[in-house]
Design an enzyme around this catalytic site. Structure first.
Site, mmCIF file in Angstrom:
data_model
loop_
_atom_site.group_PDB
_atom_site.id
_atom_site.type_symbol
_atom_site.label_atom_id
_atom_site.label_comp_id
_atom_site.label_asym_id
_atom_site.label_seq_id
_atom_site.Cartn_x
_atom_site.Cartn_y
_atom_site.Cartn_z
ATOM 1 N N MET A 46 0.842 -1.204 0.000
ATOM 2 C CA MET A 46 0.000 0.000 0.000
ATOM 3 C C MET A 46 0.877 1.255 0.000
ATOM 4 O O MET A 46 0.408 2.351 0.324
ATOM 5 C CB MET A 46 -0.917 0.002 1.225
ATOM 6 C CG MET A 46 -1.921 -1.157 1.178
ATOM 7 S SD MET A 46 -3.392 -0.888 2.182
ATOM 8 C CE MET A 46 -2.667 -0.699 3.792
ATOM 9 N N GLY A 47 2.175 1.110 -0.319
ATOM 10 C CA GLY A 47 3.071 2.253 -0.282
ATOM 11 C C GLY A 47 3.498 2.545 1.146
ATOM 12 O O GLY A 47 3.324 1.719 2.039
ATOM 13 N N HIS A 50 9.170 0.774 3.493
ATOM 14 C CA HIS A 50 10.336 0.781 4.384
ATOM 15 C C HIS A 50 11.157 -0.478 4.104
ATOM 16 O O HIS A 50 10.836 -1.239 3.163
ATOM 17 C CB HIS A 50 9.886 0.859 5.848
ATOM 18 C CG HIS A 50 8.840 -0.154 6.213
ATOM 19 N ND1 HIS A 50 9.098 -1.501 6.239
ATOM 20 C CD2 HIS A 50 7.530 -0.014 6.524
ATOM 21 C CE1 HIS A 50 8.010 -2.149 6.580
ATOM 22 N NE2 HIS A 50 7.027 -1.278 6.753
ATOM 23 N N HIS A 53 9.509 -3.776 3.301
ATOM 24 C CA HIS A 53 9.035 -3.968 1.928
ATOM 25 C C HIS A 53 10.218 -4.245 0.992
ATOM 26 O O HIS A 53 10.095 -5.034 0.051
ATOM 27 C CB HIS A 53 8.294 -2.720 1.435
ATOM 28 C CG HIS A 53 7.053 -2.406 2.202
ATOM 29 N ND1 HIS A 53 7.004 -1.412 3.149
ATOM 30 C CD2 HIS A 53 5.822 -2.961 2.177
ATOM 31 C CE1 HIS A 53 5.781 -1.356 3.656
ATOM 32 N NE2 HIS A 53 5.046 -2.288 3.108
ATOM 33 N N LEU A 205 9.448 -3.312 11.805
ATOM 34 C CA LEU A 205 9.198 -2.176 10.924
ATOM 35 C C LEU A 205 7.737 -2.159 10.499
ATOM 36 O O LEU A 205 7.144 -3.198 10.233
ATOM 37 C CB LEU A 205 10.091 -2.251 9.681
ATOM 38 C CG LEU A 205 11.591 -2.129 9.899
ATOM 39 C CD1 LEU A 205 12.295 -1.912 8.562
ATOM 40 C CD2 LEU A 205 11.941 -0.981 10.832
HETATM 41 O O1 PAF Z 1 -0.056 -5.660 3.783
HETATM 42 C C1 PAF Z 1 -0.456 -4.745 3.031
HETATM 43 O O2 PAF Z 1 0.242 -3.776 2.745
HETATM 44 C C2 PAF Z 1 -1.862 -4.825 2.458
HETATM 45 O O3 PAF Z 1 -2.732 -5.413 3.372
HETATM 46 C C3 PAF Z 1 -1.935 -5.558 1.102
HETATM 47 C C4 PAF Z 1 -1.538 -7.008 1.217
HETATM 48 C C5 PAF Z 1 -1.022 -4.857 0.108
HETATM 49 C C6 PAF Z 1 -3.365 -5.497 0.545
HETATM 50 O O4 PAF Z 1 -3.813 -4.191 0.417
#
Ligand code: PAF
Length: 304
Positions: A46-47, A50, A53, A205
């Site tokens: 979802m942006g 950090h 990700h 994080l």
């Molecule tokens: O973990 C997340 O960032 C969100 O729940 C996901 C898996 C991208 C779905 O919107």
């Protein structure tokens, strides 16, 4: 596979399903031309990205020929409008981070692209596993999350290549539900869990950590500490005292415990927490610290 495909510093940006298909087909065709079956890795986000990700993207980059990351703040999984509005939107920094991880394509659709005509009528139902723990605290959250993940898995699915999707183990209940969804709905993607990334002080994080004050942050450290102690006791074959763990968390000023429990990592059913169990078990915790809801977890056996 070890060879990485098309590492580049600036990912292609796709904002429609058509652009995504076009970009990934061209990249996959290129790999296919090398005479072997290609693979595509999807990293849904979802942006507000950090290092946690980056670990997802790096894992995909090592395993897959073509790596796609998606950035979409999904309104269906937010119960609270204020929470949705304050979710960090940091597209330029996100693109830089994904570029550094060698992501090939970033799919960043507008709301209308994902939900033309408004919210979908038909949604994925998370069932009983979606109603406990995080599901109890955030009604409807997991239905909304699974609905968008099902859509993203369909949108990025390659026609012929192998297909994997990567999710962080910090959101353990989310990961368990996604695994269950692809099984129950026969979605042809392998789901890979990627270990939690922690700051040097031990805090897991999270995009929400930026909303913690310095005092909140210090207070929040009780969560990983209690989890680590539970793991140590479990590895030493000692009985777990969850009541003592709960009291320790509750005793910290500014921390409001929601739950501290031990569950099966696949079903999220509560499991017994006697001494030295060898069955996979996960200690899970959620607490409000200042204005932020934090979750964390740790495996009680095997690798942390
Ligand atoms: O973990 C997340 O960032 C969100 O729940 C996901 C898996 C991208 C779905 O919107």
């Amino acid at each position: 596979m070890t060879e990485t495909g098309t590492t580049q510093s600036t990912p292609l940006l796709a904002s429609t399903a058509g652009e995504l298909r076009e970009a990934t087909s061209a990249l996959l065709e290129d790999v296919g031309g090398r005479g072997r079956r290609a693979s595509l890795g999807l990293v849904p986000t979802m942006g507000g990205l950090h290092a946690g990700h980056a670990a997802l993207a790096d894992t995909a980059r090592r395993a897959d020929d073509v790596v796609v990351a998606s950035i979409f703040v999904n309104p269906l999984q937010f119960g609270d409008r204020a929470d949705l509005e304050r979710y960090p939107r940091t597209l330029d920094a996100d693109l830089r981070l994904l570029g550094e991880s060698g992501v090939d394509v970033v799919f960043a659709p507008a709301l209308e692209e994902m939900y033309p005509g408004g919210e979908p009528l038909v949604r994925v139902n998370a069932g009983a596993m979606g109603e406990v723990l995080e599901g109890a605290a955030r009604p409807g959250h997991f239905d909304g999350m699974l609905t968008v993940v099902a859509k993203l898995l369909n949108l990025a699915r390659p026609a012929t290549a192998d297909y994997r999707a990567y999710f962080g183990q910090k959101d353990a209940q989310q990961l368990a539900l996604i695994r269950r969804m692809v099984l129950d709905l026969n979605i042809p993607a392998d789901i890979e869990g990627v270990p939690i990334v922690r700051d040097t002080d031990g805090l897991a994080l999270s995009s929400r950590n930026r909303f913690l004050s310095a005092a909140d942050r210090t207070a929040a450290l009780v969560l990983p500490r209690v989890l680590h102690e539970l793991r140590e006791r479990s590895l030493d074959g000692l009985p777990l005292d969850l009541a003592a763990g709960r009291s320790r968390i509750d005793a910290v000023d500014g921390v409001e415990l929601d739950y501290l429990d031990v569950v099966d990592p696949l079903s999220f059913d509560a499991v017994g927490h006697g001494a030295g169990g060898t069955a996979p078990a996960l200690a899970v915790v959620a607490a409000r610290v200042g204005a932020v809801r934090l979750i964390d977890n740790i495996a009680l056996s095997g690798p942390a």
